[in-house]
Design a protein around this motif. Sequence first.
Motif, PDB file in Angstrom:
ATOM      1  N   LEU A  12      32.274 -10.762  16.599  1.00 31.22           N
ATOM      2  CA  LEU A  12      31.082 -11.580  16.406  1.00 31.22           C
ATOM      3  C   LEU A  12      31.069 -12.207  15.014  1.00 31.22           C
ATOM      4  CD1 LEU A  12      28.464 -12.458  17.793  1.00 31.22           C
ATOM      5  CD2 LEU A  12      27.324 -10.485  16.762  1.00 31.22           C
ATOM      6  N   HIS A  13      31.643 -11.485  14.016  1.00 25.05           N
ATOM      7  CA  HIS A  13      31.644 -12.014  12.648  1.00 25.05           C
ATOM      8  C   HIS A  13      32.789 -13.002  12.418  1.00 25.05           C
ATOM      9  CE1 HIS A  13      34.334  -8.466  12.399  1.00 25.05           C
ATOM     10  NE2 HIS A  13      34.988  -9.192  11.507  1.00 25.05           N
ATOM     11  N   CYS A  14      33.659 -13.169  13.436  1.00 26.93           N
ATOM     12  CA  CYS A  14      34.752 -14.158  13.347  1.00 26.93           C
ATOM     13  C   CYS A  14      34.691 -15.069  14.568  1.00 26.93           C
ATOM     14  CB  CYS A  14      36.114 -13.481  13.275  1.00 26.93           C
ATOM     15  SG  CYS A  14      36.368 -12.418  11.859  1.00 26.93           S
ATOM     16  N   LYS A  15      33.593 -15.771  14.724  1.00 31.99           N
ATOM     17  CA  LYS A  15      33.401 -16.588  15.918  1.00 31.99           C
ATOM     18  C   LYS A  15      34.488 -17.651  16.052  1.00 31.99           C
ATOM     19  CE  LYS A  15      28.384 -16.058  16.302  1.00 31.99           C
ATOM     20  NZ  LYS A  15      27.085 -16.758  16.338  1.00 31.99           N
ATOM     21  N   GLY A  16      34.995 -17.762  17.288  1.00 36.52           N
ATOM     22  CA  GLY A  16      36.010 -18.778  17.559  1.00 36.52           C
ATOM     23  C   GLY A  16      37.429 -18.317  17.340  1.00 36.52           C
ATOM     24  N   LYS A  17      37.634 -17.186  16.691  1.00 34.37           N
ATOM     25  CA  LYS A  17      38.987 -16.694  16.432  1.00 34.37           C
ATOM     26  C   LYS A  17      39.347 -15.639  17.460  1.00 34.37           C
ATOM     27  CE  LYS A  17      41.921 -14.598  12.878  1.00 34.37           C
ATOM     28  NZ  LYS A  17      42.000 -14.075  11.505  1.00 34.37           N
ATOM     29  N   LYS A  18      40.477 -15.855  18.150  1.00 33.11           N
ATOM     30  CA  LYS A  18      40.929 -14.927  19.169  1.00 33.11           C
ATOM     31  C   LYS A  18      42.076 -14.079  18.635  1.00 33.11           C
ATOM     32  CE  LYS A  18      39.568 -17.770  23.125  1.00 33.11           C
ATOM     33  NZ  LYS A  18      40.019 -18.426  24.376  1.00 33.11           N
ATOM     34  N   PHE A  19      41.983 -12.773  18.836  1.00 32.77           N
ATOM     35  CA  PHE A  19      43.014 -11.838  18.407  1.00 32.77           C
ATOM     36  C   PHE A  19      43.806 -11.404  19.640  1.00 32.77           C
ATOM     37  CE2 PHE A  19      39.793 -11.676  15.194  1.00 32.77           C
ATOM     38  CZ  PHE A  19      40.434 -11.372  13.996  1.00 32.77           C
ATOM     39  N   THR A  20      45.091 -11.719  19.661  1.00 34.70           N
ATOM     40  CA  THR A  20      45.945 -11.293  20.777  1.00 34.70           C
ATOM     41  C   THR A  20      46.792 -10.087  20.404  1.00 34.70           C
ATOM     42  OG1 THR A  20      47.607 -12.923  20.073  1.00 34.70           O
ATOM     43  CG2 THR A  20      46.044 -13.609  21.773  1.00 34.70           C
ATOM     44  N   ASP A  21      46.927  -9.826  19.103  1.00 30.93           N
ATOM     45  CA  ASP A  21      47.649  -8.642  18.624  1.00 30.93           C
ATOM     46  C   ASP A  21      46.612  -7.573  18.273  1.00 30.93           C
ATOM     47  OD1 ASP A  21      49.124  -6.698  17.428  1.00 30.93           O
ATOM     48  OD2 ASP A  21      50.244  -8.052  16.104  1.00 30.93           O
ATOM     49  N   PHE A  22      46.632  -6.456  19.008  1.00 35.99           N
ATOM     50  CA  PHE A  22      45.595  -5.453  18.811  1.00 35.99           C
ATOM     51  C   PHE A  22      45.810  -4.611  17.562  1.00 35.99           C
ATOM     52  CE2 PHE A  22      44.646  -6.809  23.017  1.00 35.99           C
ATOM     53  CZ  PHE A  22      43.276  -6.623  23.150  1.00 35.99           C
ATOM     54  N   ASP A  23      46.999  -4.726  16.941  1.00 33.49           N
ATOM     55  CA  ASP A  23      47.169  -4.144  15.615  1.00 33.49           C
ATOM     56  C   ASP A  23      46.316  -4.902  14.605  1.00 33.49           C
ATOM     57  OD1 ASP A  23      48.853  -2.109  16.348  1.00 33.49           O
ATOM     58  OD2 ASP A  23      50.673  -3.312  16.104  1.00 33.49           O
ATOM     59  N   GLU A  24      46.221  -6.213  14.796  1.00 37.42           N
ATOM     60  CA  GLU A  24      45.373  -7.036  13.936  1.00 37.42           C
ATOM     61  C   GLU A  24      43.893  -6.710  14.174  1.00 37.42           C
ATOM     62  OE1 GLU A  24      46.170 -11.149  14.395  1.00 37.42           O
ATOM     63  OE2 GLU A  24      48.283 -11.018  13.783  1.00 37.42           O
ATOM     64  N   VAL A  25      43.561  -6.373  15.413  1.00 37.41           N
ATOM     65  CA  VAL A  25      42.181  -5.987  15.720  1.00 37.41           C
ATOM     66  C   VAL A  25      41.804  -4.737  14.925  1.00 37.41           C
ATOM     67  CG1 VAL A  25      40.636  -5.111  17.517  1.00 37.41           C
ATOM     68  CG2 VAL A  25      42.169  -7.022  18.018  1.00 37.41           C
ATOM     69  N   ARG A  26      42.714  -3.753  14.917  1.00 39.46           N
ATOM     70  CA  ARG A  26      42.448  -2.524  14.173  1.00 39.46           C
ATOM     71  C   ARG A  26      42.329  -2.812  12.675  1.00 39.46           C
ATOM     72  NH1 ARG A  26      46.469   0.052  15.707  1.00 39.46           N
ATOM     73  NH2 ARG A  26      47.818  -0.078  13.883  1.00 39.46           N
ATOM     74  N   GLN A  27      43.185  -3.671  12.162  1.00 36.33           N
ATOM     75  CA  GLN A  27      43.138  -4.026  10.742  1.00 36.33           C
ATOM     76  C   GLN A  27      41.832  -4.750  10.403  1.00 36.33           C
ATOM     77  OE1 GLN A  27      46.706  -6.289  10.032  1.00 36.33           O
ATOM     78  NE2 GLN A  27      48.070  -4.602  10.591  1.00 36.33           N
ATOM     79  N   GLU A  28      41.373  -5.608  11.324  1.00 36.17           N
ATOM     80  CA  GLU A  28      40.128  -6.344  11.079  1.00 36.17           C
ATOM     81  C   GLU A  28      38.929  -5.400  11.088  1.00 36.17           C
ATOM     82  OE1 GLU A  28      37.472  -9.220  10.163  1.00 36.17           O
ATOM     83  OE2 GLU A  28      39.676  -9.359  10.114  1.00 36.17           O
ATOM     84  N   ILE A  29      38.957  -4.396  11.964  1.00 40.94           N
ATOM     85  CA  ILE A  29      37.877  -3.397  11.992  1.00 40.94           C
ATOM     86  C   ILE A  29      37.823  -2.640  10.664  1.00 40.94           C
ATOM     87  CG2 ILE A  29      37.107  -1.229  13.042  1.00 40.94           C
ATOM     88  CD1 ILE A  29      38.192  -2.261  15.707  1.00 40.94           C
ATOM     89  N   GLU A  30      39.001  -2.239  10.174  1.00 39.95           N
ATOM     90  CA  GLU A  30      39.051  -1.523   8.901  1.00 39.95           C
ATOM     91  C   GLU A  30      38.590  -2.414   7.747  1.00 39.95           C
ATOM     92  OE1 GLU A  30      43.080  -0.264   8.680  1.00 39.95           O
ATOM     93  OE2 GLU A  30      42.868   1.353  10.163  1.00 39.95           O
ATOM     94  N   ALA A  31      39.026  -3.687   7.783  1.00 41.29           N
ATOM     95  CA  ALA A  31      38.654  -4.615   6.711  1.00 41.29           C
ATOM     96  C   ALA A  31      37.149  -4.889   6.716  1.00 41.29           C
ATOM     97  CB  ALA A  31      39.439  -5.925   6.856  1.00 41.29           C
ATOM     98  N   GLU A  32      36.581  -5.102   7.905  1.00 46.40           N
ATOM     99  CA  GLU A  32      35.152  -5.369   8.001  1.00 46.40           C
ATOM    100  C   GLU A  32      34.336  -4.149   7.591  1.00 46.40           C
ATOM    101  OE1 GLU A  32      31.622  -7.514   8.788  1.00 46.40           O
ATOM    102  OE2 GLU A  32      33.694  -8.084   8.348  1.00 46.40           O
ATOM    103  N   THR A  33      34.840  -2.960   7.937  1.00 45.28           N
ATOM    104  CA  THR A  33      34.174  -1.721   7.523  1.00 45.28           C
ATOM    105  C   THR A  33      34.127  -1.627   6.001  1.00 45.28           C
ATOM    106  OG1 THR A  33      34.908  -0.576   9.525  1.00 45.28           O
ATOM    107  CG2 THR A  33      34.200   0.796   7.685  1.00 45.28           C
TER     108      THR A  33
END
Length: 406
Positions: A12-33
């Motif tokens: 929700l905080h990165c509207k319009g950006k699609k993540f297809t690599d779920f390693d990047e998803v985990r990194q984004e969760i850690e970064a946003e935290t």
Amino acid sequence: LLMFLTEYAEFLHCKGKKFTDFDEVRQEIEAETDRVTGMNKGISSIPINLRVYSPHVLSLTLIDLPGITKVPVGDQPPDIEQQIRDMIMQFISRENCLILAVTPANTDLANSDALKLAKEVDPQGLRTIGVITKLDLMDEGTDAREVLENKLLPLRRGYIGVVNRSQKDIDGKKDIKAALLAERKFFLSHPSYRHMADRMGTPYLQKVLNQQLTNHIRDTLPAFRSKLQSQLLSIEHEVEVYKNFRPEDPTRKTKALLQMVQQFSVDFEKRIEGSGDQVDTLELSGGAKINRIFHERFPFELVKMEFNEKELRREISYAIKNIHGIRQVLPCLFTPDMAFEAIVKKQIVKLKGPCLKSVDLVMQELINTVKKCTKKLATYPRLCEETERIVAGYIREREEKTKDQV
């Protein structure tokens, strides 16, 4: 078709950006935290919203809540345990959600924080599903068979065991498919769980959650429908009332003004009589407080007055003698009227202080009651101010007259 075949995620905080690599998803969760809570184990109740699109997942909304922290570390506040508890209760108290009480198998189930919190908001266990993790980490010779068979601490919806990836598996980039195969193999090969392998594992948990959520929605839908229909009828009635409303119509303004003033009068009367629709449970107010002033505070002030019986008797004696002058004072049954009046007036004067104090207390409570009643007029500051000024002025005028009478 390509959209449904491709797995991707969106924040929700990165509207319009699609993540297809779920390693990047985990990194984004850690970064946003880290962005929200800081870099040193801080906490925040602001959720990180993640939506996953995949043909291999079910339509479920999951809220991952933190575990209870007993001792603060890093930048965590001293009351970290209470803050996390309040955060968890905020979500699980909602009647339209299911509670996944996750408990490690290598700990005592009776000490489970998750089950304890779930029982507080769901004492009948109607919304709670037990999830037992870390079954592969139990001491050799022990198992969680009684728990998974719902015999030790029974839940209406039972328990489901799962085996998740270890930190070593995550660091080694072991994918989900391989983890699910390993989990399936564990249950089929374990002598204590093989007879219930079809009712264990992450895929079965997904299936149960989807089924339970569907049933839960079906059960709660009639109540929601009834509530929405009631709200709709109320709104339609309000719309009908204001259909022909013209804001600039002087008659409408006058009528609205009279209604608000009348409502103020009714509220004030109710607060004094004690028949209001809102009952204060924290302190006395309005008529109850005035009643207390008259029947408790005023008698208490009278009792506190200094009274010397010997001095009073001496004053009575002098008064009687002064009235008789040079004449001999003869024994009599009644005190002469002039002496009685002089003594009584002097004693009554002593009541003036407590009386004036009681008047001040009553008038102050009346002013406070006026202020509470004018809160409903806060939408119109000028009307609120004028109403308070006029009524308070009248009360103070009556106060002066009362003091004059005293």
